[in-house]
Motif scaffolding. Sequence first.
Motif, PDB file in Angstrom:
ATOM      1  N   ASP A   1     -12.585  -1.113  -0.058  1.00 17.45           N
ATOM      2  CA  ASP A   1     -11.353  -1.835  -0.405  1.00 17.45           C
ATOM      3  C   ASP A   1     -11.668  -3.101  -1.164  1.00 17.45           C
ATOM      4  O   ASP A   1     -12.540  -3.862  -0.748  1.00 17.45           O
ATOM      5  CB  ASP A   1     -10.619  -2.253   0.876  1.00 17.45           C
ATOM      6  CG  ASP A   1      -9.841  -1.090   1.440  1.00 17.45           C
ATOM      7  OD1 ASP A   1      -9.182  -0.415   0.636  1.00 17.45           O
ATOM      8  OD2 ASP A   1      -9.898  -0.850   2.657  1.00 17.45           O
TER       9      ASP A   1
ATOM     10  N   GLN B   1      -9.674  -6.472  -3.387  1.00 16.90           N
ATOM     11  CA  GLN B   1      -8.408  -7.099  -3.769  1.00 16.90           C
ATOM     12  C   GLN B   1      -8.726  -8.142  -4.830  1.00 16.90           C
ATOM     13  O   GLN B   1      -9.604  -8.971  -4.627  1.00 16.90           O
ATOM     14  CB  GLN B   1      -7.804  -7.742  -2.530  1.00 16.90           C
ATOM     15  CG  GLN B   1      -6.548  -8.524  -2.796  1.00 16.90           C
ATOM     16  CD  GLN B   1      -6.016  -9.131  -1.506  1.00 16.90           C
ATOM     17  OE1 GLN B   1      -5.738  -8.444  -0.545  1.00 16.90           O
ATOM     18  NE2 GLN B   1      -5.899 -10.434  -1.475  1.00 16.90           N
TER      19      GLN B   1
ATOM     20  N   ASP C   1      -4.616  -4.312  -5.659  1.00 19.10           N
ATOM     21  CA  ASP C   1      -5.447  -3.708  -4.613  1.00 19.10           C
ATOM     22  C   ASP C   1      -6.128  -2.450  -5.150  1.00 19.10           C
ATOM     23  O   ASP C   1      -5.510  -1.678  -5.882  1.00 19.10           O
ATOM     24  CB  ASP C   1      -4.591  -3.332  -3.395  1.00 19.10           C
ATOM     25  CG  ASP C   1      -4.083  -4.574  -2.684  1.00 19.10           C
ATOM     26  OD1 ASP C   1      -4.923  -5.398  -2.305  1.00 19.10           O
ATOM     27  OD2 ASP C   1      -2.859  -4.730  -2.531  1.00 19.10           O
TER      28      ASP C   1
ATOM     29  N   LYS D   1      -4.464  -4.121   6.493  1.00 20.78           N
ATOM     30  CA  LYS D   1      -5.512  -4.391   5.489  1.00 20.78           C
ATOM     31  C   LYS D   1      -6.599  -5.177   6.176  1.00 20.78           C
ATOM     32  O   LYS D   1      -6.706  -6.385   5.989  1.00 20.78           O
ATOM     33  CB  LYS D   1      -4.935  -5.201   4.328  1.00 20.78           C
ATOM     34  CG  LYS D   1      -3.791  -4.492   3.661  1.00 20.78           C
ATOM     35  CD  LYS D   1      -3.227  -5.310   2.526  1.00 20.78           C
ATOM     36  CE  LYS D   1      -1.967  -4.652   1.984  1.00 20.78           C
ATOM     37  NZ  LYS D   1      -1.035  -5.604   1.441  1.00 20.78           N
TER      38      LYS D   1
END
Length: 2044
Positions: A292, A294, A343, A1743
């Motif tokens: 992940d 961002q 994202d 998240k």
Amino acid sequence: MALLLHLRTVSGLRGKADRIAKAAFRGLSFYTRVLENCEDEAKFDETFRWPVASSIDGNEILEIQVFNYSKVFTNRLIGTFRMVLQKVVEEGQVEVTDTLIDDNNSAIQTSISIEIRYQALDGTVGTWNDKEFLETPSVHSEGDGRYPLETDSLLSGHRQGLDTSPGKSNQQSIERSFRRMEEDDMYYHSEDELLGEGDTLSQGSLNTRAGKGVFSAMKLGKARPSKDDHRRQDEPAVLEAEDLDRKALRQAGGLEPDTISLASVTAVTTNVSNKRSKPDIKMEPSAGRPMDYQVSITIIEARQLVGLNMDPVVCVEVGEEKKYTSMKESTNCPYYNEYFVFDFHVSPDVMFDKIIKLSVIHSKNLLRSGTLVGSFKMDVGTVYTQPEHQFYHKWAILSDPEDLTAGLKGYLKCDIAVVGKGDNIKTPHKANETDEDDIEGNLLLPDGVPPERQWARFYIKIYRAEGLPRMNTSIMANVKKALIGENKDLVDPYVQVAFAGQKGKTSIQKSSYEPLWNEQIVFTEMFPPLCKRIKIQIRDSDKVNDVAIGTHFIDLRKISNEGDKGFLPTFGPAWVNMYGSTRNYTLMDEHQELNEGLGEGVSFRARLLMSLAVEILDTSNPEINSSTEVQVEQATSVADNCTGKMEEFFLFGAFLEATMIDRKIGDKPINFEVTIGNYGNQIDGMTKPIRRRKKEGGDGDEEESELLHNSSEDEGDEDGELVSVSSSPPMKPLVTDRNYFHLPYFEKKPCIYIKSWWQDQRRRLYNANIMDKIADKLEEGLNDVQEMIKTEKPHPERRLRGVLEELSSGCLRFVTLADKDQHHSSRTRLDRERLKSCMRELESMGQQAATLRSQVKKNTMKDKLKLVQNFLQKLRFLADEPQHTIPDVFIWMMSNNKRIAYARVPSKDILYSIVDEEMGKDCAKVKTIFLKLPGKRGFGPAGWTVQAKMEMYLWLGLNKQRKDFLGGLPCGFEEKKTARGQNLPSFPPISLLYTKKQVFQLRAHMYQARSLFAADSSGLSDPFARVFFISQSQCTEVLNETLCPTWDQLLVFDNVELYGEAHEMRDDPPIIVIEIYDQDTVGKADFMGRTFAKPVVKMSDEQYCPPRFPPQLEYYQIYRGNSTAGDLLAAFELLQIGPGGKSDLPPIDGPTDIDRGPILPVPLGIRPVLSKYRVEILFWGLRDLKRVNLAQVDRPRVDIECAGRGVQSALIQNYKKNPNFSTLVKWFEVDLPENELLHPPLNIRVVDCRAFGRYTLVGSHAVSSLRKFIYRPPDKKAQHWNMTAKHLNGYLAMANGAHRSRLTGEIVVNMEPEVPIKKMETMVKLEANSDAVVKVDVSEEEKEKKKKKKKGGGGEEVEEEEPDESMLDWWSKYFASIETMKEQLRQQEAAAAEAEEKEEMEIAEENKLDSPMKGSRGLVKNKEKSKAPKDDKKKKQQSAPELPEKKNKQKIEELKVFNKELETEFDNFEDWLHTFNLLRGKIGDNDDNATEEERVVGRFKGSICVYKVPLPDDIAKEAGYEPSFGMFQGIPTNDPINVLVRVYIVRATDLHPADINGKADPYIAIKLGKTDIKDKENYISKQLNPVFGKSFDIEATFPMESMLTVAVYDWDLVGTDDLIGETKIDLENRYYSKHRATCGVSQTYSIHGYNTWRDPMKPSQILSKLCKEGKVDGPHFGPGGRVKVANRVFTGPTEIEDENGQKKQTDEHLALAVLRHWEDIPRAGCKLVPEHVETRPLLNPDKPGIEQGRLEMWVDMFPMDMPAPGPAIDISPRKPKKYELRVIVWNTDEVILEDDDYFTGEKSSDIFVRGWLKGQQEDKQDTDVHYHSLTGEGNFNWRYIFPFDYLMAEEKIVISKKESMFSWDETEYKIPARLTLQVWDADHFSADDFLGAIELDLNRFPRGAKTSKQCSLEMVTNEADLPMISIFKQKRVKGWWPFVARDENDELEITGKVEAELHLLTAEEAEKSPAGLARNEPDPLEKPNRPDTSFIWFLNPLKSIKYLICTRYKWLIIKIVLALLLLFMVALFLYSMPGYMVKKLLGA
């Protein structure tokens, strides 16, 4: 090549002394050992070897010096012997006996006897056996095949003598830092080998007394030390740490112990001798797995946009996603302050190559896309490599990609941050930023990139490719194959290059596997580019979809250097190798992603010949093509030999062992295939490159034809027919145990050999190898140092010095070796430049290391360690060679012809060289290789199981260097060759037959493991260990339900057969693999982790006695995939079974355990020594227990267990009603090891007692280290507490009342509780605003400030002239505090930078000094240095206060703003009450899902105290000691208690947008126990940085309600509100903490005003309570403002002023002074929580790990049984104040003239002026028009009126307006206060023309000029140097200001001047004295006096005509007249010509 010196004897010495000799050649010195008490003859009998890279020149000199050795003083030189090596070079071997000479070059009677040999390159000195050199028997010791440490390295090549035995990587030596130092027990090991091969001091032995070496070995695949320090008469064995101190060793140079360095201590290599290399411990490929990310971008504002009167929009693009800001109208400097978040869930490689593009677009709307003003590009990787992964408040330079010549298009201010999972970003505190930014100083560029970037062309030339797959796997081809049944289709390749968001591709070459392109792809990009990688891909063109064949990335940082002596990116022409999926031509390739460059390639795909060059464009050149499109052009081809001469390479491999083969594979025959490039590949192998290549059809069935598949080629060469054998014969695997097979490679070891042809570019790899080796050694050393720090061994700094010494000598060695870089024409520019820069870097690194070495002291250790870590990164970076040559070697395991698992070995690691340093680190060594699954199959748990463990021997080199390729194999084999190679000596064997075999017994002492992986759903595991050695395996017993098993078990492996010579086994035992499994009742056991170890070997002729035996237990780190998963405590010994059988082995004596049956426990000498400890447990309570199997927990109990003993808590009868325990303290006694590092973990388990005596496990926690809970009784001597240490910082500790008067002030002097910024000039009075004291100060400060103001042109002051108390509120305090905080940060940064500079200066200076001086000078300097910072601090303390003081006249009280949670500052408030998370459930297998958070099922609160019993008596007798509480004295009760909790929420920053418009409508929700407050109606519309300013009161009962959750939700009109983020606070720990976190202590005590004391208890009451609880004597208030607490005295003011100004006596100030320095009180003291605001990150469970914003808040708690607190402080947001700004435009001057008159053609302008306040463009106001100004003068007398709302503290205008007609409610904006004035030319029919503008920031703008003449461009361009004023202070300003605009060249020019008057009034004042708009009533302005120039031509026609004709048409008229004359002439000519001609013709 090498020079060998055998130093025999030195005779004729005088006297009796210790002798030592030193031999030096080419700057490399060796010392002999010390010969003690020798008289006239010293028999050294030692051999030294210097590896030499270049031939020795006949006039080089060898020098030998002999010294009398002294332990304390400098060694005294006896004499020197120098010899010119001419004869040695000629003859190769010389024996010399000669006399020494003294200092004066006169001979003395001492003589020396030596023998020298020189092995030249061609091996002219044939092989020679050991006897020749080492006939003296004294060298051998105890006949065990070991030699004194010096010569040890020489004898590794024992078997064939030493001529060029490979693998002697260990002779590199440095100047021994100090030689043998102690009589019999001291040996300082230096670096004659590549760190610690056979001779390293065992790290255990180093520390035999200091608590046995524990953490060791194989941490990252390190070996265990060979414990071979058996003592000998003249060879001391171990270095005792205590001896060092005791004997205060002096280094040979006579310096103090601070300069001693140690070489390897922990012996962390596996190459104990040089036959083995290190195994790699981490298994799983991490690349290519998605994560992940961002990306958050804030667009703040733009400035200086080029263009007239534009409506700019910013487009933010990340990868493919685009977002836009709102549009700002008619401005060149729009202010946005908009926040965007993107994202992603992709793999790191893909992420970091994404491009962030910011573009400013002019007038974009729904219908048109707008025109691009300028853009800025940068890749995500660049942002990620920044400190904190972010750029904060930086200006991006915009440029126009379409127009190269245009230059700069404006600046865009933004924040960019990239967050991966688990990164936390420290955002600088968002406070009222002033906008005085220096743009040039804060450009959005990484460090080192120049601000003026130029355009450059990147030429990427693609020449040709070879080795492509020969079959087409595309869809069409497969369709064709299905229809026609044939596939002759080759691939249709083309190359695609992607860079900086653009792509270019070459033409397609149809059906070719050796395509020729010769094309270049040209990119145009700013230089240096902010994109790091160029991606080059060979693709196969296909009608349906193109597929990648292979991908290669070029990292621009590796092919360029930005230093002053740097070079532009350049590459090649060179071949790059591409790797990807295997070549099993099937329709769907499951590993296609590997060809796209994701993940590690598992097979060779192709190689591509390419080059890259960069040319900086000269944009001023008119011919330049200004397009930035990618272009493809033809390029000239390159000569065949440009990349190097084709050489024949030979690769040899032998499979010594193949075990641990995964049983899932099945028992079909298994074979191994080795390939290098396409050579050896069975599908499309290659043969000799003869530019015609023929495809072999070698796929026969029987093994023979498969092995010899390319024998068809006629390669007759000197080897007879040498045909490559690339795979081992298939064999059926045998079963090892239930998980693994092994192959029966017993005495017969199969071999492979492959011939291949590559361009000879070995030099590149050699240089990389040298650097790699330096880096490996450095890394090893650093691991040692960290290990020593971790295990608290003495003197890690000495080891660090040793590491630096090794580093500096290694670097210098590189410079000498690389300098010899002779030969070939085929070196590319990159080769030359890289070599130069590597040499420069390493040379400077070597010098820095030498300097650093002298600076390493105990106290500077940590910082220096960081610096050395940087060296390591730099070395690794430099060692990575971008221009590949030889492709990597792949080893594939095939089962039944299916490819199963592979290993990839970089070719440089196995490349042979004559020079040791250049040799690959695994060349000619046995390496343990673990095979892994290819591609995605290797992700996650599948990748953790070993597919196979191989012991392989590899050798790669030129065919002509082949003669010694078997050199490094274990000895004792016969070669088996193929028939045709039988009698050729150099023909490689097809297998090896071992004749020598040794039998051993392995004993594995498995003691315990800790912190294992939770594999069951209960959160525990049932672990057992499985030990593998060679082809045997055994298991320990299974221990149920534990993560910390103590097996205490000895596993004995009998009859272990090892092949090879005995002495090699001793140094080189194979490694042991230990795997930990979790036993499941059904199904297969789960894998939990793996580690490696090396056994300590005892040969049958050695004694089983110290120091090597019995071995000690050591910790081995367990790995699971790439992550660590616990430690194993064990010891391993391998004992040779001699001729006498097992009876000779040491007996296995241990306590036999009747209960455990056949299980043998670990024997006595090895298991740890135990002593009795008492463990006390404080049981407080349980919190937040989740349901177990859907049932709620009702009657929980805690069980504590440690080392088999334990205790249970009382049962909690009703968890709902009261979750605390009734009995607080219980204890148990247990035997624990003396060595704290071996302490077993303590297990906490919570069970729920259900009906019928059933128990359910709720959760468990393992305390892996008890160290922080161990109580050590205080030392008698140190009874005076640690006063001395505490107050060394320059303040005297007060003895009781001694000379009080003099020193009182000094004690008070703020004992630096905070960074030295205090807001008082003198720091002796404690600031307490008893105004009597402070007023004096203030007035002095005022004077100071007035002076300063004159000097500095007035600092900006925030408040009005004299703010009175009533004006100040809580926010004044808050903003003042933030200023202070930022100032502190600035100072810290400055101080750090200063320190760094100092350091650099010092290093530079030391480099200049001569070496003998270095040490001593360094010491002096260091002392000075330590003094300096103190002075600095004092200076800072004096100067700092003035900074913030300028801002606010009166001293505003402050609070502490923490830019993190309060918990981090106060150690989680676990000063006595600890929180243990209870875990349950198995740990998720891939990193993405189960985080630890999700496994938490509750928390246990309590504490532990461990101490040895019995305790000393005095402690038990101490006052007030209650035996029942044991060590837990003075603990409050844990009965329920009612508390008023007051939560203050100040504001939130950087919230994650929750709505589509990129904004959010946040509101606060608070939950505590049953109370749930949602402040929904007070949501704040469309804000990501909302100011809440609210407080909430909640009544709660601890312990039931103790977890406070503060959440920020997003309000939605329809649907449910979304959670943005939340933060949780444990109030209970705060409440009970000794830091007193209930209500922060303010800086001063006052009873009224904005700083009222908020705590219901007064300071004096709090102080008395603290003294009573802490059993401290006091407080005693004395006269004269003093108070005494314990033995400290504090002073302070004693009066206080109430609201009415009455003074009263009070002790509160004094009490507060003590509270603010409570940490200085002996024993009971600790820092109290100050009045504060904390900043807490908001997290969203969806998240995990990524911050969603931050919340500034604080919490006060008041017990309900105390007097009630006052009302909450009002922190509601400040309301903006209403103002009115009146602007009168009087006149303009020198406005440029735009229009031409129709009739007269004169220049004129119809001028009018427009003005507005930023953000209120719709309210813009225009003056009337001054028509027809001929001189640019205009007269207006026109008044604008702008009402606005202004926030003084933040310096922002507040505007509330609806965003669009569809908006539900108004949005509040805050924008800087800026006034814009523009001058326009009015046109009747067309649009008005914009002429110029000025923007004035109302807070700081230049004072207007007095007259129009003095008004200049400087006022805009050069703002920094001009005095600035603020309209909020001045109120009224009049003057001239310039209008500016940009001309065609983007230069600013003046386009006019305006005389204006600005007048600021508050709304009230404006009402009192109103004024009219324009020239209207009230207070009208008179009409301007304008000349009537407009009607001039009516009044004076002649003048107009003159104007008309003269000015305009003069030249035109002249031209017309001339033309008419010419015409007339021509006409005449034509007219008379015919007649004349007739006359001529007729001859008339």
